[in-house]
Write an enzyme that holds these catalytic residues in place. Sequence first.
Site, short mmCIF file in Angstrom:
data_model
loop_
_atom_site.label_atom_id
_atom_site.label_comp_id
_atom_site.label_asym_id
_atom_site.label_seq_id
_atom_site.Cartn_x
_atom_site.Cartn_y
_atom_site.Cartn_z
N ASN A 116 0.83 -1.22 0.00
CA ASN A 116 0.00 0.00 0.00
C ASN A 116 0.86 1.26 0.00
O ASN A 116 1.92 1.31 0.64
CB ASN A 116 -1.02 -0.01 1.14
CG ASN A 116 -0.43 -0.14 2.53
OD1 ASN A 116 0.59 -0.79 2.71
ND2 ASN A 116 -1.06 0.46 3.50
N GLU A 151 0.37 5.31 0.54
CA GLU A 151 -0.55 6.37 0.96
C GLU A 151 -0.08 7.73 0.49
O GLU A 151 1.07 7.90 0.07
CB GLU A 151 -0.71 6.31 2.49
CG GLU A 151 -1.35 4.98 2.91
CD GLU A 151 -1.66 4.90 4.40
OE1 GLU A 151 -1.25 5.79 5.17
OE2 GLU A 151 -2.31 3.90 4.79
N CYS A 158 -4.18 0.72 -2.45
CA CYS A 158 -4.01 -0.51 -1.68
C CYS A 158 -2.91 -1.39 -2.28
O CYS A 158 -2.60 -1.30 -3.47
CB CYS A 158 -5.31 -1.32 -1.70
SG CYS A 158 -6.69 -0.57 -0.86
N GLU A 198 -3.07 -4.56 -2.96
CA GLU A 198 -3.55 -5.49 -3.99
C GLU A 198 -3.56 -4.85 -5.37
O GLU A 198 -3.10 -5.44 -6.35
CB GLU A 198 -4.99 -5.95 -3.66
CG GLU A 198 -5.13 -6.75 -2.39
CD GLU A 198 -5.39 -5.87 -1.16
OE1 GLU A 198 -4.82 -4.77 -1.06
OE2 GLU A 198 -6.16 -6.32 -0.29
N CYS A 200 -10.47 -4.67 0.16
CA CYS A 200 -11.60 -3.74 0.05
C CYS A 200 -12.39 -4.02 -1.23
O CYS A 200 -11.92 -4.75 -2.12
CB CYS A 200 -11.09 -2.29 0.07
SG CYS A 200 -10.37 -1.75 -1.50
N CYS A 235 -10.65 -3.26 -4.62
CA CYS A 235 -9.63 -4.25 -5.01
C CYS A 235 -10.31 -5.53 -5.50
O CYS A 235 -9.85 -6.16 -6.45
CB CYS A 235 -8.71 -4.57 -3.83
SG CYS A 235 -7.56 -3.22 -3.48
N1 THU Z 1 -5.27 -1.46 2.54
C1 THU Z 1 -4.70 -2.30 1.64
O1 THU Z 1 -3.64 -2.02 1.08
N2 THU Z 1 -5.34 -3.45 1.36
C2 THU Z 1 -6.44 -3.90 2.02
O2 THU Z 1 -6.90 -5.00 1.74
C3 THU Z 1 -7.08 -3.07 3.04
C4 THU Z 1 -6.54 -1.70 3.19
C5 THU Z 1 -4.55 -0.25 2.89
C6 THU Z 1 -5.14 1.05 2.42
C7 THU Z 1 -4.56 2.02 3.42
O3 THU Z 1 -3.26 2.37 3.00
C8 THU Z 1 -4.44 1.21 4.68
O4 THU Z 1 -4.46 -0.15 4.29
C9 THU Z 1 -5.52 1.48 5.71
O5 THU Z 1 -6.77 1.30 5.17
#
Ligand code: THU
Length: 158
Positions: free
Chosen positions: A62, A64, A73, A75, A112, A115
């Site tokens: 991930n 940000e 994310c 994925e 999520c 994804c």
């Molecule tokens: N996130 C992912 O990368 N994958 C998931 O399956 C759930 C959430 C990340 C997004 C964000 O950077 C952090 O986790 C918190 O939501």
Amino acid sequence: MKSLELKINYMEYDSLDELSTEDRELAQAALDAIRGAYSPYSHFNVGAAVRLSTGEIVIGANQENIAFPSGLCAERTAMFHAGATRPDAAMSALAVAAEQDGKVCAFPATPCGACRQVMAQYQARSGKPMEVLLVGSEKIWKFSRVDDILPFIFDSLK
Ligand code: THU
């Protein structure tokens, strides 16, 4: 009128040792990919690994951003990387693992909705099932195709 029931069948494992060699390698790649997470806001680190039909593994983590919706994310980072660099290879499996407070989450992090929709698209594009492996330190869940984590997938405009 009738009431219908939807059943989802999936595998649960208690440790990496219970997985096949191939799945263990993919799960380990997702765990290793956590290192690439950039999560200064959530402090939730996620790693993902895609296994291609060629056997190659492509990873993501991930990423940000201060403008929150601009982040992505793990994925989708992994799938878009695979799609952009190996467009002819099917994505046969995707593994996800997450870490919080310096520890791998005991229970699997579940992808999520956005994804899941992207997974569904790559699965439809290849015409072959994409397995989903959700990796926690105490439990690992394996789904044999994306449909099992995204029932009633939107996959056509018909
Ligand atoms: N996130 C992912 O990368 N994958 C998931 O399956 C759930 C959430 C990340 C997004 C964000 O950077 C952090 O986790 C918190 O939501």
